[in-house]
Design a protein around this motif. Structure first.
Motif, PDB file in Angstrom:
ATOM      1  N   ARG A 123      -0.234  -7.576  -5.048  1.00  0.00           N
ATOM      2  CA  ARG A 123      -1.257  -6.549  -5.147  1.00  0.00           C
ATOM      3  C   ARG A 123      -0.651  -5.219  -4.703  1.00  0.00           C
ATOM      4  NH1 ARG A 123      -6.084  -4.922  -7.441  1.00  0.00           N
ATOM      5  NH2 ARG A 123      -6.535  -2.931  -6.410  1.00  0.00           N
ATOM      6  N   GLY A 149      -4.053  -0.855  -8.202  1.00  0.00           N
ATOM      7  CA  GLY A 149      -5.077   0.161  -8.010  1.00  0.00           C
ATOM      8  C   GLY A 149      -4.444   1.519  -7.819  1.00  0.00           C
ATOM      9  N   SER A 178      -7.942   6.044   1.775  1.00  0.00           N
ATOM     10  CA  SER A 178      -8.485   5.358   0.605  1.00  0.00           C
ATOM     11  C   SER A 178      -9.983   5.595   0.483  1.00  0.00           C
ATOM     12  CB  SER A 178      -8.205   3.853   0.696  1.00  0.00           C
ATOM     13  OG  SER A 178      -6.826   3.591   0.692  1.00  0.00           O
ATOM     14  N   SER A 200      -2.703   1.081 -14.248  1.00  0.00           N
ATOM     15  CA  SER A 200      -3.916   0.972 -13.428  1.00  0.00           C
ATOM     16  C   SER A 200      -4.998   0.133 -14.091  1.00  0.00           C
ATOM     17  CB  SER A 200      -4.463   2.369 -13.105  1.00  0.00           C
ATOM     18  OG  SER A 200      -4.866   3.045 -14.277  1.00  0.00           O
ATOM     19  N   HIS A 253       0.860  -1.179   0.000  1.00  0.00           N
ATOM     20  CA  HIS A 253       0.000   0.000   0.000  1.00  0.00           C
ATOM     21  C   HIS A 253       0.901   1.235   0.000  1.00  0.00           C
ATOM     22  CE1 HIS A 253      -3.403  -2.412   2.175  1.00  0.00           C
ATOM     23  NE2 HIS A 253      -3.356  -2.655   0.871  1.00  0.00           N
ATOM     24  N   ASP A 291      -1.744  -1.172  -4.147  1.00  0.00           N
ATOM     25  CA  ASP A 291      -2.745  -0.108  -4.107  1.00  0.00           C
ATOM     26  C   ASP A 291      -2.039   1.187  -3.770  1.00  0.00           C
ATOM     27  OD1 ASP A 291      -5.477  -1.316  -4.490  1.00  0.00           O
ATOM     28  OD2 ASP A 291      -4.724  -2.613  -2.899  1.00  0.00           O
TER      29      ASP A 291
END
Length: 283
Positions: free
Chosen positions: A167, A204, A263, A198, A113, A169
């Motif tokens: 992943r 993300g 977020s 993206s 993240h 983000d």
């Protein structure tokens, strides 16, 4: 026994977790060493990452510390016994150890993240953008130092590629888009790259516009790296003397909450895509 001169961040994290387990069990270093059948100095070396620890001894320690989290124990065993030399080793003695530590941390991560305020997240930077960022460093880098850093940053992107990407983000503040890094062509290329990446299911990108309310309390960059288990997560913050690794559970919980709240307030993916596309057109 030869002691390590410069333990890696991963080795230090293993040592820290073993020390935390001992503290949680209420045992002194002397008591723990006696139960393990080693000297107090040897245990000190293990808890300082100056020496490694075998799987047998690690499991023995976990048993004496009454740790019943099997998933966590297995993760520690892997940290203690894995001997894989990653691609980052080719940069040893060429780049500061923090560069290698970051690459190794990311290599073993499950997700990442990013909260980015002034620059696009490192893993999402183009080569030209990364070069422009490093070119402004003080003291000024030599051409060789600059190219090594850029090449290393591009190599880090491997964790986002291939059959099993992690992943990622990213929540990016509008300031990171407005600050001109390099030439207009470089800035436009970076925005175009963000639009392209993206589109991937595992990446993300969300935008925080200047006029978003209630953002000031979280207005500093951070990178939250998910470990093989939650207890091994790490937050990386850039400081005046280099990157700071944060791994205390209470602090990790705070950063998890911070990222969730930011977020939730950021533009949704579709709105963010349109926002970035519009900015790219303005350049």
């Amino acid at each position: 026994m030869v002691l390590r001169r410069e333990p890696t961040a991963r080795q230090m994290r293993l040592a820290t977790e073993l020390r935390r387990l001992r503290d949680a069990a209420g045992l002194s270093a002397t008591e723990a060493a006696a139960r393990l059948g080693v000297g107090r100095v040897q245990l000190s070396h293990i808890e300082s990452a100056l020496t490694g620890v075998s799987e047998r001894r690690l499991r023995h320690l976990a048993s004496h510390y009454a740790c019943t989290d099997e998933e966590f124990i297995e993760a520690l065993v892997k940290m203690a016994t894995e001997r894989t030399r990653g691609w980052w080793e080719e940069y040893r003695d060429l780049l500061p150890a923090s560069f290698l530590d970051l690459a190794e941390l990311e290599h073993h991560s499950r997700f990442q993240h990013n909260l980015a305020i002034l620059y696009a997240p490192g893993l999402l930077q183009t080569e030209a953008y990364a070069r422009a960022v490093y070119a402004t460093r003080i003291p000024e880098l030599t051409e060789e130092e600059l190219e090594l850093r850029v090449r290393h940053r591009m190599a880090r992107r491997a964790i986002l590629e291939g059959p099993s990407p992690i992943r990622l983000d990213a929540v990016i503040h509008e300031a990171a888009f407005r600050i001109m890094v390099g030439t207009r062509a470089t800035a436009r290329g970076q925005l175009t790259h963000l639009l392209e990446v993206s589109e991937a299911e595992h990446i993300g990108v969300r935008v925080v516009p200047f006029d978003m309310e209630g953002f000031s309390w979280a207005s500093s960059s951070m990178t939250y790296v998910g470990g093989s288990v939650t207890r091994l997560d790490t937050v990386i913050r850039d400081g005046p003397t280099g990157a700071l690794h944060i791994d205390a559970e209470d602090q990790l919980a705070t950063y998890r909450a911070r990222f969730r709240q930011v977020s939730a307030r950021a533009l949704d993916p579709e709105q963010s895509h349109e926002f970035i596309r519009r900015l790219a057109k303005e350049l």
